[in-house]
Design an enzyme around this catalytic site. Structure first.
Site, PDB file in Angstrom:
ATOM      1  N   GLU A  38       0.840  -1.192   0.000  1.00 17.76           N
ATOM      2  CA  GLU A  38       0.000   0.000   0.000  1.00 17.76           C
ATOM      3  C   GLU A  38       0.875   1.242   0.000  1.00 17.76           C
ATOM      4  O   GLU A  38       1.818   1.331   0.804  1.00 17.76           O
ATOM      5  CB  GLU A  38      -0.881  -0.007   1.246  1.00 17.76           C
ATOM      6  CG  GLU A  38      -2.348  -0.007   0.906  1.00 17.76           C
ATOM      7  CD  GLU A  38      -3.158   0.336   2.129  1.00 17.76           C
ATOM      8  OE1 GLU A  38      -3.822   1.379   2.117  1.00 17.76           O
ATOM      9  OE2 GLU A  38      -3.086  -0.450   3.097  1.00 17.76           O
ATOM     10  N   ASP A  67       8.445   6.044  -7.979  1.00 16.47           N
ATOM     11  CA  ASP A  67       7.112   6.588  -7.780  1.00 16.47           C
ATOM     12  C   ASP A  67       7.082   7.958  -8.457  1.00 16.47           C
ATOM     13  O   ASP A  67       8.045   8.718  -8.342  1.00 16.47           O
ATOM     14  CB  ASP A  67       6.786   6.726  -6.291  1.00 16.47           C
ATOM     15  CG  ASP A  67       5.294   6.834  -6.071  1.00 16.47           C
ATOM     16  OD1 ASP A  67       4.553   5.960  -6.564  1.00 16.47           O
ATOM     17  OD2 ASP A  67       4.840   7.805  -5.430  1.00 16.47           O
ATOM     18  N   SER A  68       6.024   8.234  -9.180  1.00 12.88           N
ATOM     19  CA  SER A  68       6.028   9.473  -9.954  1.00 12.88           C
ATOM     20  C   SER A  68       4.632  10.050 -10.062  1.00 12.88           C
ATOM     21  O   SER A  68       3.639   9.396  -9.738  1.00 12.88           O
ATOM     22  CB  SER A  68       6.588   9.207 -11.350  1.00 12.88           C
ATOM     23  OG  SER A  68       5.764   8.286 -12.024  1.00 12.88           O
ATOM     24  N   PHE A 146       1.088   8.166 -22.210  1.00 11.54           N
ATOM     25  CA  PHE A 146       0.037   7.707 -21.305  1.00 11.54           C
ATOM     26  C   PHE A 146      -0.238   8.823 -20.298  1.00 11.54           C
ATOM     27  O   PHE A 146       0.406   9.873 -20.310  1.00 11.54           O
ATOM     28  CB  PHE A 146       0.484   6.418 -20.583  1.00 11.54           C
ATOM     29  CG  PHE A 146       1.565   6.658 -19.559  1.00 11.54           C
ATOM     30  CD1 PHE A 146       2.875   6.852 -19.951  1.00 11.54           C
ATOM     31  CD2 PHE A 146       1.270   6.712 -18.198  1.00 11.54           C
ATOM     32  CE1 PHE A 146       3.876   7.099 -19.014  1.00 11.54           C
ATOM     33  CE2 PHE A 146       2.264   6.939 -17.247  1.00 11.54           C
ATOM     34  CZ  PHE A 146       3.569   7.141 -17.663  1.00 11.54           C
ATOM     35  N   LYS A 169      10.775  12.120 -25.600  1.00 17.91           N
ATOM     36  CA  LYS A 169      10.265  12.176 -24.225  1.00 17.91           C
ATOM     37  C   LYS A 169      11.314  11.586 -23.280  1.00 17.91           C
ATOM     38  O   LYS A 169      11.542  12.089 -22.186  1.00 17.91           O
ATOM     39  CB  LYS A 169       8.934  11.416 -24.099  1.00 17.91           C
ATOM     40  CG  LYS A 169       8.377  11.476 -22.681  1.00 17.91           C
ATOM     41  CD  LYS A 169       7.094  10.695 -22.449  1.00 17.91           C
ATOM     42  CE  LYS A 169       6.781  10.637 -20.961  1.00 17.91           C
ATOM     43  NZ  LYS A 169       5.668   9.763 -20.611  1.00 17.91           N
TER      44      LYS A 169
HETATM   45  P1  IMP Z   1       3.599   5.608 -11.385  1.00 19.05           P
HETATM   46  O1  IMP Z   1       4.562   6.163 -10.408  1.00 19.05           O
HETATM   47  O2  IMP Z   1       4.288   5.098 -12.609  1.00 19.05           O
HETATM   48  O3  IMP Z   1       2.625   4.655 -10.792  1.00 19.05           O
HETATM   49  O4  IMP Z   1       2.735   6.846 -11.919  1.00 19.05           O
HETATM   50  C1  IMP Z   1       1.678   7.417 -11.186  1.00 19.05           C
HETATM   51  C2  IMP Z   1       0.773   8.226 -12.087  1.00 19.05           C
HETATM   52  O5  IMP Z   1       1.413   9.466 -12.415  1.00 19.05           O
HETATM   53  C3  IMP Z   1       0.459   7.586 -13.433  1.00 19.05           C
HETATM   54  O6  IMP Z   1      -0.655   6.741 -13.329  1.00 19.05           O
HETATM   55  C4  IMP Z   1       0.173   8.796 -14.306  1.00 19.05           C
HETATM   56  O7  IMP Z   1      -1.145   9.239 -14.098  1.00 19.05           O
HETATM   57  C5  IMP Z   1       1.113   9.841 -13.742  1.00 19.05           C
HETATM   58  N1  IMP Z   1       2.378   9.849 -14.500  1.00 19.05           N
HETATM   59  C6  IMP Z   1       3.599   9.458 -14.051  1.00 19.05           C
HETATM   60  N2  IMP Z   1       4.532   9.587 -15.016  1.00 19.05           N
HETATM   61  C7  IMP Z   1       3.875  10.062 -16.099  1.00 19.05           C
HETATM   62  C8  IMP Z   1       4.306  10.406 -17.430  1.00 19.05           C
HETATM   63  O8  IMP Z   1       5.474  10.269 -17.834  1.00 19.05           O
HETATM   64  N3  IMP Z   1       3.329  10.869 -18.248  1.00 19.05           N
HETATM   65  C9  IMP Z   1       2.039  11.021 -17.873  1.00 19.05           C
HETATM   66  N4  IMP Z   1       1.589  10.710 -16.672  1.00 19.05           N
HETATM   67  C10 IMP Z   1       2.504  10.237 -15.775  1.00 19.05           C
END
Ligand code: IMP
Length: 192
Positions: A38, A67-68, A146, A169
C-alpha cells in the site's frame, strides 16, 4: 549485486527500466504478484522507499522502486502522489484537471519521479529524484504516451509529451532524469 527485484507487477515498467539501466549489465525481475504494497507515504520518495524496502524484506534481495506523478502549481502540487487515483481513467483524470484549471492563468506544472534502492535487509541505500518542468495546456494534444502526457507541454520543445516520439520524451522526462542521476550511484554500488 547483479539482480534487482523491481517493486512493480507491470512488465512494461521493467522494460523501461532495462533501457535506462542498459549500461549496467543488471538482471531485473518482477516482484512476486502476491506481494501487494500500500502506498501510504505522503511524498513520492516516501512511497518509493516503502515499495523498495518492503519488497527487499520479502524477497531477501536487492530491490528498486520508483514513484512518480504530476504536480500543478496552481493546485498546490496536486494531484501529486494521487496522480494515478485522480479519476477512473486517463481521460477522466485529464478532464478533472482541466476543469480545475478553468480560468486559471498560472499553468506551471512539473512531473516528479523518485527512485529508491534497498539492500536485502530492507535498508535504503540509494535514492534519487528527477523533475521535468512544463505547462498544462487548455486542451489535449497528441496521441502517444500515457497518463497526463496530452496536456503536459514542454515549452523548450513546443510539444506535449504525447506529441513527442518516445525517444524525445525519454531525453526530457522526470523518469529519464531520475535514472540518469541513479546510474553513477548504482554503478559505484555494483563496483564496491
Ligand atoms: P507511477 O509512479 O508510474 O505509478 O505513476 C503514477 C501516475 O502518475 C500515473 O498513473 C500517471 O497518471 C502519472 N504519471 C507518471 N509519469 C507520467 C508520465 O510520464 N506521463 C504522464 N503521466 C505520468
Amino acid at each position: 549485486m547483479k539482480k534487482l527485484v523491481v517493486a512493480t507487477g507491470n512488465p512494461g515498467k521493467i522494460r523501461e527500466m532495462e533501457e535506462y539501466l542498459q549500461k549496467l549489465n543488471l538482471e531485473l525481475a518482477l516482484k512476486p504478484p502476491e506481494l501487494e504494497i500500500e502506498e501510504t507515504g505522503d511524498t513520492f520518495l516516501a512511497n518509493a522507499r516503502l515499495k523498495a524496502s518492503q519488497t527487499a524484506l520479502v524477497v531477501k534481495k536487492w530491490s528498486i522502486a520508483d514513484d512518480s506523478g504530476l504536480m500543478v502549481s496552481a493546485l498546490n502540487g496536486q494531484p501529486g502522489i494521487y496522480s494515478a487515483r485522480y479519476g477512473k481513467s486517463d481521460q477522466d483524470r485529464i478532464k478533472r484537471l482541466l476543469t480545475e484549471l478553468v480560468n486559471i492563468d498560472n499553468r506551471d506544472a512539473q512531473f516528479f519521479c523518485a527512485i529508491a534502492i534497498a539492500n536485502p535487509q530492507g535498508k535504503i541505500v540509494i535514492e534519487t529524484e528527477g523533475i521535468c518542468k512544463g505547462e498544462i495546456l487548455t486542451e489535449a494534444k497528441g496521441e502517444s504516451g500515457f497518463g497526463y502526457d496530452p496536456i503536459f507541454d514542454l515549452p523548450s520543445v513546443k510539444q506535449t509529451f504525447a506529441q513527442m516520439p518516445s525517444e524525445l520524451k525519454g531525453q526530457h522526462s522526470h523518469r529519464a532524469i531520475a535514472f540518469a542521476n541513479l546510474q553513477p550511484l548504482l554503478q559505484a554500488l555494483l563496483n564496491s
